[in-house]
Design a protein around this motif. Structure first.
Motif, PDB file in Angstrom:
ATOM      1  N   UNK A 709      -4.965 -10.767   8.443  1.00 54.00           N
ATOM      2  CA  UNK A 709      -4.307  -9.582   9.006  1.00 54.00           C
ATOM      3  C   UNK A 709      -3.653  -8.776   7.881  1.00 54.00           C
ATOM      4  N   UNK A 710      -3.323  -7.531   8.137  1.00 54.32           N
ATOM      5  CA  UNK A 710      -2.666  -6.712   7.109  1.00 54.32           C
ATOM      6  C   UNK A 710      -1.303  -7.293   6.709  1.00 54.32           C
ATOM      7  N   UNK A 711      -0.995  -7.219   5.430  1.00 52.01           N
ATOM      8  CA  UNK A 711       0.294  -7.708   4.926  1.00 52.01           C
ATOM      9  C   UNK A 711       1.428  -6.823   5.438  1.00 52.01           C
ATOM     10  N   UNK A 712       2.554  -7.441   5.727  1.00 53.99           N
ATOM     11  CA  UNK A 712       3.701  -6.694   6.265  1.00 53.99           C
ATOM     12  C   UNK A 712       4.990  -6.920   5.484  1.00 53.99           C
ATOM     13  N   UNK A 713       5.032  -7.935   4.638  1.00 53.07           N
ATOM     14  CA  UNK A 713       6.254  -8.251   3.890  1.00 53.07           C
ATOM     15  C   UNK A 713       6.557  -7.107   2.912  1.00 53.07           C
ATOM     16  N   UNK A 714       7.730  -6.435   3.038  1.00 57.37           N
ATOM     17  CA  UNK A 714       8.049  -5.294   2.164  1.00 57.37           C
ATOM     18  C   UNK A 714       8.017  -5.630   0.685  1.00 57.37           C
ATOM     19  N   UNK A 715       8.491  -6.818   0.332  1.00 57.21           N
ATOM     20  CA  UNK A 715       8.493  -7.198  -1.083  1.00 57.21           C
ATOM     21  C   UNK A 715       7.069  -7.362  -1.597  1.00 57.21           C
ATOM     22  N   UNK A 716       6.213  -7.980  -0.810  1.00 56.87           N
ATOM     23  CA  UNK A 716       4.829  -8.169  -1.227  1.00 56.87           C
ATOM     24  C   UNK A 716       4.079  -6.835  -1.286  1.00 56.87           C
ATOM     25  N   UNK A 717       4.389  -5.937  -0.357  1.00 58.18           N
ATOM     26  CA  UNK A 717       3.754  -4.613  -0.383  1.00 58.18           C
ATOM     27  C   UNK A 717       4.169  -3.834  -1.630  1.00 58.18           C
ATOM     28  N   UNK A 718       5.448  -3.931  -1.988  1.00 59.95           N
ATOM     29  CA  UNK A 718       5.923  -3.258  -3.196  1.00 59.95           C
ATOM     30  C   UNK A 718       5.292  -3.883  -4.437  1.00 59.95           C
ATOM     31  N   UNK A 719       5.182  -5.204  -4.438  1.00 63.95           N
ATOM     32  CA  UNK A 719       4.545  -5.900  -5.562  1.00 63.95           C
ATOM     33  C   UNK A 719       3.093  -5.466  -5.703  1.00 63.95           C
ATOM     34  N   UNK A 720       2.397  -5.358  -4.571  1.00 60.28           N
ATOM     35  CA  UNK A 720       0.981  -4.964  -4.610  1.00 60.28           C
ATOM     36  C   UNK A 720       0.806  -3.549  -5.165  1.00 60.28           C
ATOM     37  N   UNK A 721       1.703  -2.637  -4.798  1.00 57.01           N
ATOM     38  CA  UNK A 721       1.587  -1.268  -5.305  1.00 57.01           C
ATOM     39  C   UNK A 721       1.800  -1.213  -6.815  1.00 57.01           C
ATOM     40  N   UNK A 722       2.689  -2.063  -7.335  1.00 59.01           N
ATOM     41  CA  UNK A 722       2.909  -2.121  -8.784  1.00 59.01           C
ATOM     42  C   UNK A 722       1.743  -2.800  -9.495  1.00 59.01           C
TER      43      UNK A 722
END
Length: 872
Positions: A709-722
């Protein structure tokens, strides 16, 4: 466009109510036979006009009997005696529809020649015409002359218009949105079959990105008509990617729409008030080599308001340069429209008053030319004023227009400009009507009756004495139409007859109260709308609220500016985005970081993002420094401001090593750590991680991979964008950072397996398949991981990263196990997807290898050249 502007063209409405020469409003038909008349009644009046003439009379048919004539005359005389209000008659009104386009033969010839070229399909040229001149000289009316010809075309042409507004010049893409909205409504009138064809064509080219256009062109929703909502594209998209998405979508939209009309003409008025995004869009559309259909763009602007420092001057220079390098695929024509000569003014008055001999009206024409300098709009307003003051009147007894030149000379000496003239006319209205004009002057060039009612019901209770507040909004709108200040509603919207009328209405507001008055209108508008209804007029409301001076604290206004800045960013209008963000920041309280930290951070991030895109690095550094220095705000919350700073370091200044080092520091704060040590230790760690990740993938059942499923954890989403950006920057930073590059890909794959799918998960799986092939040397495993990447991309509702996925797979992995012939279609699809989503770099690489692999399999060079030309 002015209702009185028929001197400049016959495509507009006229002052006075439409009638035939022989029919009055009350329905009485009075025909006159030519006969000699005595002037006794004139001499007896003592106020005889110095110029006497007979109106063109209509002959009576031989079938009429004398008794019928006498009866008709008697009936007319009786009616006139009983009707004390002569305004009900139309024969005694100035009918400007009788006046054609005078003194513009040369300009018309040039304009029609441009249209002739645009209509030649074999030429495949784009025509752009810039019409310049002072206000009121008839620029837009000259352009509108083409509308009649377009309507008569075989196969059907389309002429659509948009107008920029002087009081809402910061609103991005306003006129283009108006024009394309009108185009959509034109298509809807063609019927359901045409709408379905256009819907399918747009979906074929843009897929889910078509919904990006519906946010900017609301009328397009009536064609798309879909209840589904596409997945939102990444909020972390770089500014350049956002702009590419918008530009590509508008180009495709214009190609599709122009393919359904024999000729598409887009007329944009008052370009001197256009925003930067709109001017860029004009350049973009006329330079689209892939649009093989007939397209003509007409721009009108005030030459006296555009100097060398004006942003429009840069656009003109760019268009001139484009014409030189377009290989005759673009023609730029400039037309200058001046004032009318005295002879043209005389011809206009002769047509207006139905006079045959020039000498009869020469004196009046001379006065009018001196007073108005031959400005067509001013001329018609001046003549209207003469009639209203009784200096030009229709003699019902003689059926003639009469005037006294001496009186006109003496009583109009103070008339200096058309705004003063219009303002004088407005001041003769009731106080209620004047207040109404002031209110609607704040609403822009167009507005709906509902908006006017909302504003007026609130304003009249607080600004007008109850005894004089008698008329409702609908009655006052009807009055303004009757007074020829407003056009009759089109598409449920009212228009000012001319921007000078809007200016005159606005000038009724006292200068010292102007800012507070406009802000009051904005507050009423804002509080009277729901969130859903606010969206279409968000920029107008924000502009009104922003009339408050800098430094005024108002968190509600700051919130509106935040929404406006976000909307402007989403349509890549970064100049407007920056202005709204800066205004919002100025309205925050001094303790903003304590009382409004979330709003402050968003506004600072938007201001920094806009500054970075526009190249204002000092401004960018100022906003980044202040926001990043706030210790009470976490690294996660500062993610957007960090991204703006990182993009500047890497993409603007090309300091990739510094960008990589800063990015690693931020990732560490987010809990994503990289091994310490030199290059050798990094390689060893990367090698071990590759094997470990391969085992993780093998142990994960296919069903689980498909069910991620799509990731939802804000920290992981921010990490992925970096990590996404780090992946690119390590590539450019040099060989030293190769271990970091490999580890970045591995971390994204592992995060996907553990936490869910991110925007670029599929592209990272594709890149990892190439890493496995190079490090492990297992073709089968690499192919399996590549197939997993393809399936993951297909399941994703977002196209973000699709071009990267395709490029990695068909350049690095699949050519080992599949024929090169199989790569061509996916690579072309990758190019198209990259352009749709704004990933221009990956799109170009896909196109490059598409050409290279065609050459490698022996495709004819002439065919390859044609395909390359079509893709430029």
């Amino acid at each position: 466009m002015s209702a009185t502007a028929n001197l400049m063209g016959s495509g507009t409405k006229h002052l006075g109510k439409e009638s035939t020469d022989s029919t009055a409003k009350n329905g009485i038909s009075v025909n006159f036979k030519e006969e000699k008349k005595s002037d006794e009644s004139l001499e007896a009046s003592g106020k005889t006009a110095s110029s006497k003439f007979s109106m063109r009379k209509l002959s009576i048919s031989n079938e009429h009997k004398q008794s019928d004539i006498i009866a008709s005359m008697a009936q007319a005389s009786s009616t006139l005696k009983n009707n004390k209000n002569l305004q009900d008659m139309t024969m005694n009104k100035l009918r400007f529809s009788l006046v054609g386009l005078l003194g513009r033969d040369k300009e018309l010839g040039t304009l029609h020649a441009c249209l002739d070229r645009a209509m030649q399909p074999e030429e495949q040229t784009k025509e752009i015409v810039m019409i310049s001149g002072y206000s009121g000289t008839g620029k837009s009316t000259l352009a509108f002359d083409l509308k009649k010809r377009v309507k008569s075309m075989k196969g059907g042409g389309a002429f659509v218009t948009g107008k920029f507004d002087q009081y809402h010049s910061g609103e991005p893409l306003s006129a283009i949105t108006q024009a394309f909205g009108e185009l959509c409504r034109t298509v809807i009138k063609e019927g359901p079959s045409t709408c379905n064809e256009i819907k399918e064509a747009l979906h074929l080219e843009l897929q889910n990105e078509v919904y990006l256009l519906t946010q900017i062109i609301p009328d397009l929703n009536q064609i798309i008509k879909s209840q589904t909502h596409p997945a939102r594209t990444s909020d972390n998209a770089a500014s350049g990617a956002r702009q590419t998405r918008i530009h590509y979508a508008f180009r495709v939209f214009t190609r599709v729409m122009s393919s359904y009309f024999s000729t598409l003409i887009i007329c944009l008025d008052d370009l001197q008030w256009a925003d930067v995004s709109s001017l860029e869009m004009v350049e973009l559309l006329v330079s689209d080599a892939q649009n093989k259909h007939s397209l003509m763009i007409i721009g009108c602007y005030r030459s006296n308001e555009v100097d060398g420092s004006h942003i429009f001057s840069s656009t003109l220079s760019n268009l001139m340069e484009m014409e030189k390098t377009s290989n005759e695929q673009l023609n730029l024509t400039q037309i200058e429209v001046g004032n009318l000569r005295k002879e043209d003014v005389n011809q206009a008055i002769m047509s207006l008053l139905s006079v045959d001999k020039e000498e009869i009206t020469e004196g009046l024409a001379s006065i009018c030319h001196r007073r108005t300098l031959g400005n067509p709009f001013f001329l018609f307003q001046f003549l209207t004023m003469l009639q209203e003051e009784g200096l030009l009147f229709f003699h019902l007894g003689l059926f003639q227009w009469k005037w006294e030149e001496t009186s006109i000379e003496s009583k109009t000496a103070s008339t200096e400009n058309v705004v003063d003239l219009l303002q004088g006319k407005m001041k003769r209205l009731s106080k209620e009507a004047q207040m109404f004009l002031q209110c609607i002057s704040c609403l822009g060039a167009t507005f709906t009756a509902d908006t006017v009612s909302l504003i007026w019901e609130n304003m009249k209770t607080t600004n007008i004495e109850s005894s004089s507040a008698e008329m409702g909004a609908e009655e006052l709108l009807a009055l303004m139409v009757e007074e020829h200040f407003l056009e009759m509603p089109k598409n449920k919207k009212y228009w000012w007859t001319h921007d000078k009328v809007e200016q005159a209405a606005s000038s009724l507001i006292e200068d010292e109260n102007r800012a507070s008055f406009r802000r009051n209108i904005g507050e009423i508008w804002y509080h009277g709308l729901s969130e859903e209804n606010l969206e279409p007029c968000l920029f107008e409301v924000a502009n009104l609220l922003d009339t408050t001076g800098l430094g005024t604290t108002n968190t509600d206004c700051a919130k509106i500016n935040l929404k406006a800045a976000e909307k402007a960013r989403d349509i890549s209008a970064f100049d407007s985005c920056g202005k709204y963000a800066v205004k919002g920041i100025s309205m925050l309280p001094s303790d903003r970081w304590a009382s409004q930290p979330a709003m402050a951070l968003k506004l600072y991030s938007l201001a920094a993002d806009a500054a970075a895109f526009l190249g204002n690095h000092d401004e960018l550094e100022k906003y980044c420094s202040e926001a990043l220095s706030q210790k009470s705000i976490s690294t996660l919350e500062k993610k957007d401001i960090y991204l703006a700073k990182l993009d500047r370091i890497a993409n603007a200044e090309l300091r990739y090593k510094e960008a990589v080092d800063l990015c690693l520091t931020i990732l560490k704060d987010l809990g994503c750590r990289y091994p310490r040590g030199g290059f050798v230790i990094g390689v060893m760690k990367a090698y071990g991680s590759v094997r470990q990740t391969v085992k993780m993938i093998k142990k994960t059942p296919t069903e689980e991979l498909e069910a991620l499923s799509p990731a939802t954890d804000p920290t992981k989403l921010a990490t992925a964008s970096l990590l996404t950006r780090l992946n690119e920057w390590t590539y450019f930073a040099g060989f030293k950072y190769l271990p970091v590059l490999v580890l970045t890909i591995i971390k994204m794959v592992q995060m996907t397996l553990l936490h869910g799918v991110f925007d670029l998960s599929a592209s990272c799986f594709a890149a990892f398949s190439a890493v496995v092939l190079l490090v492990v040397g297992d073709v089968d495993v690499a192919q399996y991981i590549g197939e997993c990447a393809l399936q993951m991309q297909e399941r994703s509702k977002s196209e973000v990263g699709k071009a990267r996925t395709i490029l990695n797979l068909y350049l690095m992995t699949f050519h080992h196990v599949k024929p090169l012939q199989n790569n061509l279609k996916p690579l072309l699809e990758g190019y198209q997807s990259g352009m749709r989503t704004g990933d221009k770099s990956m799109a170009m690489w896909c196109l490059y290898f598409y050409v290279i692999q065609q050459y490698m399999i022996g495709k004819p060079l002439n065919l390859m050249e044609e395909q390359c030309q079509a893709s430029i």
